[in-house]
Design an enzyme around this catalytic site. Structure first.
Site, short mmCIF file in Angstrom:
data_model
loop_
_atom_site.label_atom_id
_atom_site.label_comp_id
_atom_site.label_asym_id
_atom_site.label_seq_id
_atom_site.Cartn_x
_atom_site.Cartn_y
_atom_site.Cartn_z
NE ARG A 1 -7.49 26.27 51.33
CZ ARG A 1 -8.07 25.47 50.44
NH1 ARG A 1 -8.96 25.96 49.57
NH2 ARG A 1 -7.76 24.19 50.40
CB CYS B 1 -5.59 22.76 44.17
SG CYS B 1 -6.50 21.25 43.71
#
Length: 277
Positions: free
Chosen positions: A177, A236
């Protein structure tokens, strides 16, 4: 409980302590299709109350589980029978995933004695320790909050730090990601990472639901060129695993750590946010 963790043996011996409040703070990624409240009703550590990370949040924003106001937090946890002087023990049903977010939240609002269960629910269950079903009906109490604003930062602060380099930005998302090799699990978000951010995937910080040792974590951060003596901002996907990273940094001896609460859900959703692939 002046340590971030206590063992299952400790909890087994202290289950009946009058001032102990056990908190199930389980939360799961939306794509896992797991309902933590339903799972709580089906079985939890005896006496535990359920802390809903999504519900105990800022409801004025579309961003998920952002910090609520101190007053809203105090009202919500007071209804769970938790005061700022309670002995609070938090766990989750992954092992070490969402419990650190709740631990950080309680601490940022002034809880004086808060820890997590090492290994969480999975370790407790693996040892065939008791569980109970259904909801709890705790006796409400008063939680008097005291907020620590420097422990959380917003979009504008992160944007400024990317320019002035006064803090290191660490991203806890998985490497695919971070590197824009796979799409984000939340629809509508761009892929990639903040310019200059350092990837520290949350999966590298623990093993079998337990945080790695101080020595291991120091080596891991050193390998990535992270200076534990300089300010650090963790981020995050939505502010959950950033707390795991902040916890690991604390164990390693970092001097100044804050969480970017909006994290990639905010950053990746804003067209004015700079992104690298």
């Amino acid at each position: 409980m002046q340590t971030p963790f206590v063992t299952t043996d400790w909890l087994s011996a202290h289950l009946e302590d009058d001032n102990l409040v056990i908190v199930d703070a389980s939360w799961h990624m939306p794509n896992l299709a797991r309902d933590p409240r339903t799972e709580f009703r089906e079985g939890h550590i005896p006496g535990a109350v359920f802390f809903d990370i999504d519900a105990i949040s800022d409801t004025s924003t579309d961003l998920p589980h952002m910090l609520p106001t101190p007053e809203a937090f105090a009202q919500a946890v007071g209804a769970l029978g938790i005061s700022e002087t309670s002995q609070i023990l938090i766990y989750d049903e992954t092992g070490l995933f969402s419990a650190p977010r709740a631990w950080w939240t309680f601490k940022i609002f002034g809880a004086q004695n808060v820890a997590m269960l090492e290994g969480g629910g999975p370790k407790w269950r693996s040892e065939q320790r008791p569980t109970q079903t259904g909801d709890q009906s705790p006796e409400p109490t008063i939680f008097t909050p005291s907020f620590t604003p420097e422990a959380v930062v917003d979009f504008d602060t992160v944007l400024a730090r990317l320019t002035d380099k006064k803090a290191q930005i660490l991203d806890a998302r998985p490497a695919p990601r971070f590197n824009a090799e796979v799409p984000e699990p939340r629809a509508g978000l761009r892929s990639g990472h903040m310019p200059g951010a350092i990837n520290v995937p949350v999966g590298t910080l623990s093993e079998a639901g337990q945080l790695r040792s101080e020595t291991e974590l120091k080596a891991l951060f050193a390998e990535r060129g992270i200076d534990l003596n300089r300010p650090i901002i963790t981020t995050c996907g939505s502010g959950i695993t950033a707390a795991v990273l902040s916890l690991a940094l604390q164990r390693a001896g970092a001097k100044s750590v804050a969480i970017y609460d909006g994290s990639w859900t905010e950053w990746g959703g804003r067209p004015d946010a700079p992104i690298e692939p």
